[in-house]
Design an enzyme around this catalytic site. Structure first.
Site, PDB file in Angstrom:
ATOM      1  N   ASN A 188      50.744  56.641  88.089  1.00  0.00           N
ATOM      2  CA  ASN A 188      49.704  56.015  88.920  1.00  0.00           C
ATOM      3  C   ASN A 188      48.472  56.884  89.100  1.00  0.00           C
ATOM      4  OD1 ASN A 188      50.942  53.607  89.148  1.00  0.00           O
ATOM      5  ND2 ASN A 188      51.931  54.041  91.100  1.00  0.00           N
ATOM      6  N   GLU A 208      60.298  57.574  87.107  1.00  0.00           N
ATOM      7  CA  GLU A 208      59.837  58.911  87.493  1.00  0.00           C
ATOM      8  C   GLU A 208      60.780  59.419  88.591  1.00  0.00           C
ATOM      9  OE1 GLU A 208      55.046  58.991  86.823  1.00  0.00           O
ATOM     10  OE2 GLU A 208      55.714  57.861  88.554  1.00  0.00           O
ATOM     11  N   HIS A 228      60.822  56.317  91.041  1.00  0.00           N
ATOM     12  CA  HIS A 228      59.726  55.370  90.854  1.00  0.00           C
ATOM     13  C   HIS A 228      59.938  54.576  89.573  1.00  0.00           C
ATOM     14  CE1 HIS A 228      55.197  54.541  90.212  1.00  0.00           C
ATOM     15  NE2 HIS A 228      55.728  53.621  90.979  1.00  0.00           N
ATOM     16  N   SER A 270      54.826  53.823  95.281  1.00  0.00           N
ATOM     17  CA  SER A 270      53.858  54.049  94.204  1.00  0.00           C
ATOM     18  C   SER A 270      52.958  55.235  94.501  1.00  0.00           C
ATOM     19  CB  SER A 270      52.958  52.822  94.051  1.00  0.00           C
ATOM     20  OG  SER A 270      53.693  51.675  93.797  1.00  0.00           O
TER      21      SER A 270
HETATM   22  N1  CAA Z   1      63.702  39.758  82.643  1.00  0.00           N
HETATM   23  C1  CAA Z   1      64.150  39.335  81.427  1.00  0.00           C
HETATM   24  N2  CAA Z   1      63.329  38.951  80.435  1.00  0.00           N
HETATM   25  C2  CAA Z   1      62.005  38.972  80.703  1.00  0.00           C
HETATM   26  C3  CAA Z   1      61.469  39.385  81.933  1.00  0.00           C
HETATM   27  C4  CAA Z   1      62.376  39.789  82.924  1.00  0.00           C
HETATM   28  N3  CAA Z   1      61.970  40.216  84.133  1.00  0.00           N
HETATM   29  N4  CAA Z   1      60.107  39.298  81.869  1.00  0.00           N
HETATM   30  C5  CAA Z   1      59.806  38.848  80.653  1.00  0.00           C
HETATM   31  N5  CAA Z   1      60.938  38.655  79.943  1.00  0.00           N
HETATM   32  C6  CAA Z   1      61.057  38.180  78.582  1.00  0.00           C
HETATM   33  C7  CAA Z   1      60.226  36.929  78.340  1.00  0.00           C
HETATM   34  O1  CAA Z   1      60.893  35.775  78.765  1.00  0.00           O
HETATM   35  C8  CAA Z   1      60.015  36.967  76.857  1.00  0.00           C
HETATM   36  O2  CAA Z   1      61.157  36.455  76.223  1.00  0.00           O
HETATM   37  P1  CAA Z   1      61.021  35.608  74.845  1.00  0.00           P
HETATM   38  O3  CAA Z   1      60.639  36.645  73.826  1.00  0.00           O
HETATM   39  O4  CAA Z   1      62.387  35.073  74.634  1.00  0.00           O
HETATM   40  O5  CAA Z   1      59.994  34.560  75.083  1.00  0.00           O
HETATM   41  C9  CAA Z   1      59.955  38.477  76.544  1.00  0.00           C
HETATM   42  O6  CAA Z   1      60.515  39.152  77.692  1.00  0.00           O
HETATM   43  C10 CAA Z   1      58.544  38.962  76.339  1.00  0.00           C
HETATM   44  O7  CAA Z   1      57.765  38.562  77.440  1.00  0.00           O
HETATM   45  P2  CAA Z   1      56.356  37.862  77.322  1.00  0.00           P
HETATM   46  O8  CAA Z   1      56.278  37.083  76.060  1.00  0.00           O
HETATM   47  O9  CAA Z   1      56.084  37.173  78.607  1.00  0.00           O
HETATM   48  O10 CAA Z   1      55.303  39.010  77.306  1.00  0.00           O
HETATM   49  P3  CAA Z   1      55.185  40.429  76.639  1.00  0.00           P
HETATM   50  O11 CAA Z   1      55.663  40.474  75.231  1.00  0.00           O
HETATM   51  O12 CAA Z   1      53.786  40.817  76.930  1.00  0.00           O
HETATM   52  O13 CAA Z   1      56.149  41.400  77.461  1.00  0.00           O
HETATM   53  C11 CAA Z   1      55.925  42.837  79.359  1.00  0.00           C
HETATM   54  C12 CAA Z   1      56.158  41.408  78.821  1.00  0.00           C
HETATM   55  C13 CAA Z   1      57.101  43.751  78.964  1.00  0.00           C
HETATM   56  C14 CAA Z   1      55.857  42.717  80.863  1.00  0.00           C
HETATM   57  C15 CAA Z   1      54.625  43.437  78.741  1.00  0.00           C
HETATM   58  O14 CAA Z   1      53.559  42.531  78.906  1.00  0.00           O
HETATM   59  C16 CAA Z   1      54.232  44.748  79.365  1.00  0.00           C
HETATM   60  O15 CAA Z   1      54.787  45.796  79.052  1.00  0.00           O
HETATM   61  N6  CAA Z   1      53.223  44.702  80.271  1.00  0.00           N
HETATM   62  C17 CAA Z   1      52.731  45.885  80.961  1.00  0.00           C
HETATM   63  C18 CAA Z   1      53.592  46.149  82.146  1.00  0.00           C
HETATM   64  C19 CAA Z   1      53.191  47.410  82.849  1.00  0.00           C
HETATM   65  O16 CAA Z   1      52.243  48.098  82.521  1.00  0.00           O
HETATM   66  N7  CAA Z   1      53.959  47.713  83.902  1.00  0.00           N
HETATM   67  C20 CAA Z   1      53.684  48.836  84.762  1.00  0.00           C
HETATM   68  C21 CAA Z   1      52.935  48.364  85.980  1.00  0.00           C
HETATM   69  S1  CAA Z   1      52.483  49.689  87.044  1.00  0.00           S
HETATM   70  C22 CAA Z   1      53.875  50.021  87.907  1.00  0.00           C
HETATM   71  O17 CAA Z   1      54.890  49.391  87.776  1.00  0.00           O
HETATM   72  C23 CAA Z   1      53.806  51.182  88.848  1.00  0.00           C
HETATM   73  C24 CAA Z   1      53.261  50.976  90.197  1.00  0.00           C
HETATM   74  O18 CAA Z   1      53.626  51.766  91.082  1.00  0.00           O
HETATM   75  C25 CAA Z   1      52.279  49.927  90.524  1.00  0.00           C
HETATM   76  P1  NAD Z   2      56.968  42.962  97.334  1.00  0.00           P
HETATM   77  O1  NAD Z   2      55.962  42.553  98.336  1.00  0.00           O
HETATM   78  O2  NAD Z   2      57.214  42.122  96.136  1.00  0.00           O
HETATM   79  O3  NAD Z   2      58.393  43.150  98.049  1.00  0.00           O
HETATM   80  C1  NAD Z   2      58.608  43.879  99.228  1.00  0.00           C
HETATM   81  C2  NAD Z   2      59.821  43.283  99.916  1.00  0.00           C
HETATM   82  O4  NAD Z   2      60.246  44.157 100.962  1.00  0.00           O
HETATM   83  C3  NAD Z   2      59.530  41.928 100.567  1.00  0.00           C
HETATM   84  O5  NAD Z   2      60.451  40.968 100.070  1.00  0.00           O
HETATM   85  C4  NAD Z   2      59.724  42.168 102.057  1.00  0.00           C
HETATM   86  O6  NAD Z   2      60.306  41.074 102.744  1.00  0.00           O
HETATM   87  C5  NAD Z   2      60.682  43.363 102.046  1.00  0.00           C
HETATM   88  N1  NAD Z   2      60.656  44.192 103.263  1.00  0.00           N
HETATM   89  C6  NAD Z   2      59.573  44.587 103.980  1.00  0.00           C
HETATM   90  N2  NAD Z   2      59.982  45.358 105.009  1.00  0.00           N
HETATM   91  C7  NAD Z   2      61.330  45.466 104.928  1.00  0.00           C
HETATM   92  C8  NAD Z   2      62.324  46.144 105.672  1.00  0.00           C
HETATM   93  N3  NAD Z   2      61.980  46.857 106.743  1.00  0.00           N
HETATM   94  N4  NAD Z   2      63.613  46.052 105.280  1.00  0.00           N
HETATM   95  C9  NAD Z   2      63.977  45.333 104.177  1.00  0.00           C
HETATM   96  N5  NAD Z   2      63.070  44.662 103.433  1.00  0.00           N
HETATM   97  C10 NAD Z   2      61.780  44.738 103.795  1.00  0.00           C
HETATM   98  O7  NAD Z   2      56.574  44.449  96.903  1.00  0.00           O
HETATM   99  P2  NAD Z   2      56.959  45.236  95.568  1.00  0.00           P
HETATM  100  O8  NAD Z   2      55.913  44.996  94.556  1.00  0.00           O
HETATM  101  O9  NAD Z   2      58.392  44.991  95.252  1.00  0.00           O
HETATM  102  O10 NAD Z   2      56.757  46.737  96.064  1.00  0.00           O
HETATM  103  C11 NAD Z   2      57.756  47.414  96.804  1.00  0.00           C
HETATM  104  C12 NAD Z   2      57.552  48.905  96.699  1.00  0.00           C
HETATM  105  O11 NAD Z   2      57.614  49.296  95.310  1.00  0.00           O
HETATM  106  C13 NAD Z   2      56.203  49.402  97.217  1.00  0.00           C
HETATM  107  O12 NAD Z   2      56.389  50.677  97.783  1.00  0.00           O
HETATM  108  C14 NAD Z   2      55.370  49.485  95.940  1.00  0.00           C
HETATM  109  O13 NAD Z   2      54.304  50.398  96.044  1.00  0.00           O
HETATM  110  C15 NAD Z   2      56.414  49.965  94.954  1.00  0.00           C
HETATM  111  N6  NAD Z   2      56.125  49.659  93.549  1.00  0.00           N
HETATM  112  C16 NAD Z   2      55.544  48.465  93.208  1.00  0.00           C
HETATM  113  C17 NAD Z   2      55.305  48.196  91.861  1.00  0.00           C
HETATM  114  C18 NAD Z   2      54.676  46.902  91.420  1.00  0.00           C
HETATM  115  O14 NAD Z   2      54.240  46.800  90.280  1.00  0.00           O
HETATM  116  N7  NAD Z   2      54.585  45.886  92.263  1.00  0.00           N
HETATM  117  C19 NAD Z   2      55.686  49.122  90.879  1.00  0.00           C
HETATM  118  C20 NAD Z   2      56.312  50.323  91.266  1.00  0.00           C
HETATM  119  C21 NAD Z   2      56.505  50.580  92.611  1.00  0.00           C
END
Ligand code: CAA
Ligand code: NAD
Length: 292
Positions: free
Chosen positions: A189, A151, A139, A118
């Site tokens: 991010n 990404e 990503h 991330s």
């Molecule tokens: N696989 C299959 N189906 C799934 C699922 C999955 N993993 N997760 C949810 N669904 C299904 C649900 O079961 C539901 O099905 P039904 O319509 O049959 O009930 C449907 O998808 C819709 O889900 P929900 O009703 O629970 O909720 P929703 O309409 O809000 O959609 C969501 C879910 C797509 C996750 C939506 O809430 C969303 O887009 N949330 C924002 C997510 C977001 O911003 N993600 C980015 C995070 S940041 C990141 O990832 C980067 C980083 O590095 C941290």
């Molecule tokens: P998580 O904690 O759900 O999963 C990480 C997994 O990696 C764990 O199951 C752990 O046992 C395993 N692990 C740790 N060290 C390991 C190794 N040496 N070899 C094999 N497996 C190992 O974390 P996550 O949310 O899946 O995040 C994983 C990566 O993805 C991070 O770099 C995070 O920043 C990135 N990411 C996370 C998100 C999010 O929304 N959570 C979104 C985009 C990117």
């Protein structure tokens, strides 16, 4: 540069999703974990998600056909003949460097290495291998099976053909790839993390309650989730690690962890994955705000 077999490191939230979409797109997939119990947990999530897609008629093949392409492993030799390795382990630079450096000698020399980090510098992780020219960022977004974006991150050392192959690979998964460069946080991010951290600060300052801030952003801006629901969804541990990397890079307050985030992580409240974070998920269908 033909990609047939995909290796995924980590079967947590992200690794399991990346493995699932790769197998759904027709690739053979091997997922490496530290322990069988993490593979079991990740594969249970994949089964649930595939069943949901099948129920909606959104899978082109039977679940069993997709599932048969997915293998779990706990030793890195199982990845030796993969054409691309996508890493999704803990957001810790030393762990990522150690893991890739060990893999470098095991996995065939022309395989592409990709990190799903991330926030960590792709250049820094790539430099721990002998193939920085074959290293990119890929990503994905959580939940991987539903989110459309990937990404694709180029470093100054990435070979052009490798970058384009990674871009095409992203497309082949049914994702929409965007090109970006190795700047901390990439596109999403850089903008999303300060927003989520600001929501915590707003709560700390008494601007509103957790559900009110969530509802305000959902209903006022049309976001699918409010910031606290999203923080719990991403994982508070992962978000906290991201703040370390981003603050270290920019030295700006907007990337620093608010004290409350640190306290939740210290308490082991990582959000949905541990059943408690800004909300309590004892009844997952009806989360209630934690007393904070
Ligand atoms: N696989 C299959 N189906 C799934 C699922 C999955 N993993 N997760 C949810 N669904 C299904 C649900 O079961 C539901 O099905 P039904 O319509 O049959 O009930 C449907 O998808 C819709 O889900 P929900 O009703 O629970 O909720 P929703 O309409 O809000 O959609 C969501 C879910 C797509 C996750 C939506 O809430 C969303 O887009 N949330 C924002 C997510 C977001 O911003 N993600 C980015 C995070 S940041 C990141 O990832 C980067 C980083 O590095 C941290
Ligand atoms: P998580 O904690 O759900 O999963 C990480 C997994 O990696 C764990 O199951 C752990 O046992 C395993 N692990 C740790 N060290 C390991 C190794 N040496 N070899 C094999 N497996 C190992 O974390 P996550 O949310 O899946 O995040 C994983 C990566 O993805 C991070 O770099 C995070 O920043 C990135 N990411 C996370 C998100 C999010 O929304 N959570 C979104 C985009 C990117």
């Amino acid at each position: 540069m033909q990609i047939k077999k995909v290796g995924v490191l980590g079967c947590g939230l992200m690794g399991s999703g990346i493995a699932q979409v790769s197998a759904t797109a027709g690739y053979d997939v091997v997922v490496l974990e530290q322990d069988q119990k993490f593979l079991d947990k990740g594969f249970a999530g994949i089964d649930k998600s595939l069943a949901k897609f099948a129920e909606k008629g959104k899978l082109k093949e039977p679940v069993e056909t997709v599932r048969a392409r997915l293998k779990g492993a706990t030793t890195r030799e199982a990845l030796a003949d993969c054409d691309i390795i996508i890493e999704a382990i803990i957001e810790n630079v030393d762990e990522k460097k150690k893991t890739f450096s060990a893999l470098d000698a095991t996995v065939k020399k022309d395989a592409i290495f990709a990190s799903n980090t991330s926030s960590i510098s792709i250049t820094e992780v790539a430099a721990s291998t002998k193939r920085p020219d074959r290293f990119v960022g890929l990503h994905f977004f959580n939940p991987v099976p539903l989110m459309q974006l990937v990404e694709v991150v180029r470093t100054i050392a990435t070979n052009d053909q490798v970058f384009e192959a990674a871009y095409e690979f992203g497309k082949s998964l049914g994702k929409v790839p965007v090109r970006t460069s190795d700047k901390t946080g990439f596109i999403v991010n850089r903008l999303l993390v300060p927003y989520m951290l600001d929501a915590i600060r707003a709560f700390e300052e008494g601007v509103g309650s957790i559900p009110d801030i969530d509802n305000a952003m959902k209903l006022g801006c049309g976001y699918p989730m409010g910031p606290f629901t999203l923080l719990d969804f991403v994982g508070l541990d992962t978000t906290y690690y991201i703040t370390h990397v981003m603050f270290e890079e920019f030295k700006e307050r907007r990337f620093a962890s608010p004290p409350l985030l640190k306290r939740l992580v210290m308490a082991g409240w990582y959000g949905r994955k541990t059943g408690k974070g800004f909300y309590d998920y004892a009844d997952p269908a009806n989360p209630v705000p934690s007393r904070l």
